[in-house]
Design a protein around this motif. Sequence first.
Motif, PDB file in Angstrom:
ATOM      1  N   ARG A 208       0.800  -1.219   0.000  1.00  0.00           N
ATOM      2  CA  ARG A 208       0.000   0.000   0.000  1.00  0.00           C
ATOM      3  C   ARG A 208       0.837   1.276   0.000  1.00  0.00           C
ATOM      4  NH1 ARG A 208      -3.178  -3.952   2.015  1.00  0.00           N
ATOM      5  NH2 ARG A 208      -5.456  -3.690   1.881  1.00  0.00           N
ATOM      6  N   VAL A 209       2.159   1.150   0.023  1.00  0.00           N
ATOM      7  CA  VAL A 209       3.035   2.324  -0.006  1.00  0.00           C
ATOM      8  C   VAL A 209       4.041   2.160  -1.134  1.00  0.00           C
ATOM      9  CG1 VAL A 209       2.777   2.861   2.444  1.00  0.00           C
ATOM     10  CG2 VAL A 209       4.583   1.302   1.714  1.00  0.00           C
ATOM     11  N   ASP A 210       4.539   3.275  -1.643  1.00  0.00           N
ATOM     12  CA  ASP A 210       5.506   3.222  -2.746  1.00  0.00           C
ATOM     13  C   ASP A 210       6.903   3.632  -2.291  1.00  0.00           C
ATOM     14  OD1 ASP A 210       5.020   5.860  -2.286  1.00  0.00           O
ATOM     15  OD2 ASP A 210       4.327   6.345  -4.313  1.00  0.00           O
ATOM     16  N   VAL A 211       7.184   3.500  -0.977  1.00  0.00           N
ATOM     17  CA  VAL A 211       8.524   3.766  -0.435  1.00  0.00           C
ATOM     18  C   VAL A 211       8.952   2.550   0.377  1.00  0.00           C
ATOM     19  CG1 VAL A 211       8.164   6.267  -0.348  1.00  0.00           C
ATOM     20  CG2 VAL A 211       7.586   4.857   1.646  1.00  0.00           C
ATOM     21  N   PRO A 212      10.265   2.386   0.644  1.00  0.00           N
ATOM     22  CA  PRO A 212      10.716   1.235   1.447  1.00  0.00           C
ATOM     23  C   PRO A 212      10.070   1.239   2.830  1.00  0.00           C
ATOM     24  CG  PRO A 212      12.576   2.292   0.346  1.00  0.00           C
ATOM     25  CD  PRO A 212      11.395   3.195   0.142  1.00  0.00           C
ATOM     26  N   LEU A 213       9.676   0.048   3.274  1.00  0.00           N
ATOM     27  CA  LEU A 213       8.983  -0.101   4.553  1.00  0.00           C
ATOM     28  C   LEU A 213       9.933  -0.686   5.592  1.00  0.00           C
ATOM     29  CD1 LEU A 213       6.215   0.046   6.058  1.00  0.00           C
ATOM     30  CD2 LEU A 213       5.878  -2.345   5.359  1.00  0.00           C
ATOM     31  N   ARG A 214      10.022  -0.026   6.740  1.00  0.00           N
ATOM     32  CA  ARG A 214      10.839  -0.548   7.832  1.00  0.00           C
ATOM     33  C   ARG A 214      10.122  -1.707   8.530  1.00  0.00           C
ATOM     34  NH1 ARG A 214      15.291   2.398   9.027  1.00  0.00           N
ATOM     35  NH2 ARG A 214      15.428   4.424   7.988  1.00  0.00           N
ATOM     36  N   GLY A 215      10.902  -2.554   9.169  1.00  0.00           N
ATOM     37  CA  GLY A 215      10.335  -3.752   9.783  1.00  0.00           C
ATOM     38  C   GLY A 215       9.556  -3.462  11.050  1.00  0.00           C
ATOM     39  N   GLY A 216       8.558  -4.305  11.307  1.00  0.00           N
ATOM     40  CA  GLY A 216       7.809  -4.242  12.552  1.00  0.00           C
ATOM     41  C   GLY A 216       6.684  -3.235  12.573  1.00  0.00           C
ATOM     42  N   LEU A 217       5.863  -3.378  13.595  1.00  0.00           N
ATOM     43  CA  LEU A 217       4.724  -2.491  13.824  1.00  0.00           C
ATOM     44  C   LEU A 217       5.008  -1.624  15.036  1.00  0.00           C
ATOM     45  CD1 LEU A 217       1.990  -5.272  13.710  1.00  0.00           C
ATOM     46  CD2 LEU A 217       2.465  -3.661  11.868  1.00  0.00           C
ATOM     47  N   VAL A 218       4.558  -0.411  15.008  1.00  0.00           N
ATOM     48  CA  VAL A 218       4.629   0.455  16.176  1.00  0.00           C
ATOM     49  C   VAL A 218       3.226   0.574  16.757  1.00  0.00           C
ATOM     50  CG1 VAL A 218       5.139   2.754  17.060  1.00  0.00           C
ATOM     51  CG2 VAL A 218       6.598   1.736  15.293  1.00  0.00           C
ATOM     52  N   LEU A 219       3.043   0.025  17.964  1.00  0.00           N
ATOM     53  CA  LEU A 219       1.760   0.179  18.651  1.00  0.00           C
ATOM     54  C   LEU A 219       1.766   1.541  19.318  1.00  0.00           C
ATOM     55  CD1 LEU A 219       1.402  -3.357  20.320  1.00  0.00           C
ATOM     56  CD2 LEU A 219       0.731  -2.610  18.030  1.00  0.00           C
ATOM     57  N   ALA A 220       1.003   2.470  18.768  1.00  0.00           N
ATOM     58  CA  ALA A 220       1.050   3.858  19.216  1.00  0.00           C
ATOM     59  C   ALA A 220       0.514   3.997  20.638  1.00  0.00           C
ATOM     60  CB  ALA A 220       0.259   4.742  18.265  1.00  0.00           C
ATOM     61  N   THR A 221       1.243   4.746  21.453  1.00  0.00           N
ATOM     62  CA  THR A 221       0.777   5.095  22.791  1.00  0.00           C
ATOM     63  C   THR A 221       0.463   6.583  22.903  1.00  0.00           C
ATOM     64  OG1 THR A 221       3.087   5.345  23.518  1.00  0.00           O
ATOM     65  CG2 THR A 221       2.041   3.204  23.877  1.00  0.00           C
ATOM     66  N   ALA A 222       1.021   7.395  22.009  1.00  0.00           N
ATOM     67  CA  ALA A 222       0.753   8.839  22.020  1.00  0.00           C
ATOM     68  C   ALA A 222       1.090   9.412  20.654  1.00  0.00           C
ATOM     69  CB  ALA A 222       1.572   9.541  23.101  1.00  0.00           C
ATOM     70  N   THR A 223       0.329  10.436  20.270  1.00  0.00           N
ATOM     71  CA  THR A 223       0.571  11.152  19.017  1.00  0.00           C
ATOM     72  C   THR A 223       0.548  12.642  19.300  1.00  0.00           C
ATOM     73  OG1 THR A 223      -0.493   9.401  17.722  1.00  0.00           O
ATOM     74  CG2 THR A 223      -0.226  11.531  16.661  1.00  0.00           C
ATOM     75  N   ALA A 224       1.565  13.346  18.815  1.00  0.00           N
ATOM     76  CA  ALA A 224       1.620  14.790  19.025  1.00  0.00           C
ATOM     77  C   ALA A 224       1.826  15.484  17.663  1.00  0.00           C
ATOM     78  CB  ALA A 224       2.759  15.139  19.972  1.00  0.00           C
TER      79      ALA A 224
END
Length: 265
Positions: free
Chosen positions: A176-192
Amino acid sequence: MNRADQVRAEVSGVLFTPRWVGLTAAAIAAVVLCGLLGFWQFERAQQLRHAEAAALAAPVPVASLVAAGDDASGTALGRPVVARGRFATTGQVTVANRTDAAGRTGSWVVSPLLLDDGTAVAIVRGWVADPQDPAAAVPAGEVEVTGVLQGWESFYRGATGVGAPTAISRDLVADRVDVPLRGGLVLATATAPAPATAPAPVAITVATPTPGWPLQNAAYAVQWWIFALFAVLLWARWLRDDLRRARADAAGAATPAPARSVEQT
């Protein structure tokens, strides 16, 4: 005098000599010194372990843990991370059959975050009851996401069919993206900055790595305590030897000399 009183008298007779007063004082000093040095090394090991645990608990840039094309593994799993960038306007996916803290079934919202270095990382922004919930809308603008890194999900691997996906794989996001994807998922705990409406945070199920004991300092602590034990054993050995000599001398003194015959002249 019974046997116990006799032994006490023999030990006292040896210990209270000037030589043994000095040896005992030296042994006590050695035991105390070695014991304190052992506890100092043990506390040092604990300090290093706590410092390492604090370092593991501090968020680090996600780019420092996983490279584009790699999978999150080893000590990277469970590490708190921070990622800065913009959410991709396309490519968001909802993953079905996920429950919230109350046990309600809904979906996880997974959005690719485009980083400033031209790569992307998958962010699990949270849980929604309905994929059409306004809280699932992709936030606009530059954001900083703090969360915990976990690996790709491997259950239902190879499953095919229609409908919402039920596992978060690399291919699911990378397609779904056209750039290189880094490994793993980030489970978000906060967004600023925090969006006006956002999915409910998901439960963190992967544990932050636990640091091991600093073996060098721990070994030094045990070494000093062994030296303290050795000082006690050496003191006891010397005392036993001196008691044996004292008993042998006492037994020799108590044995009457043989009578000499007197020749008649």
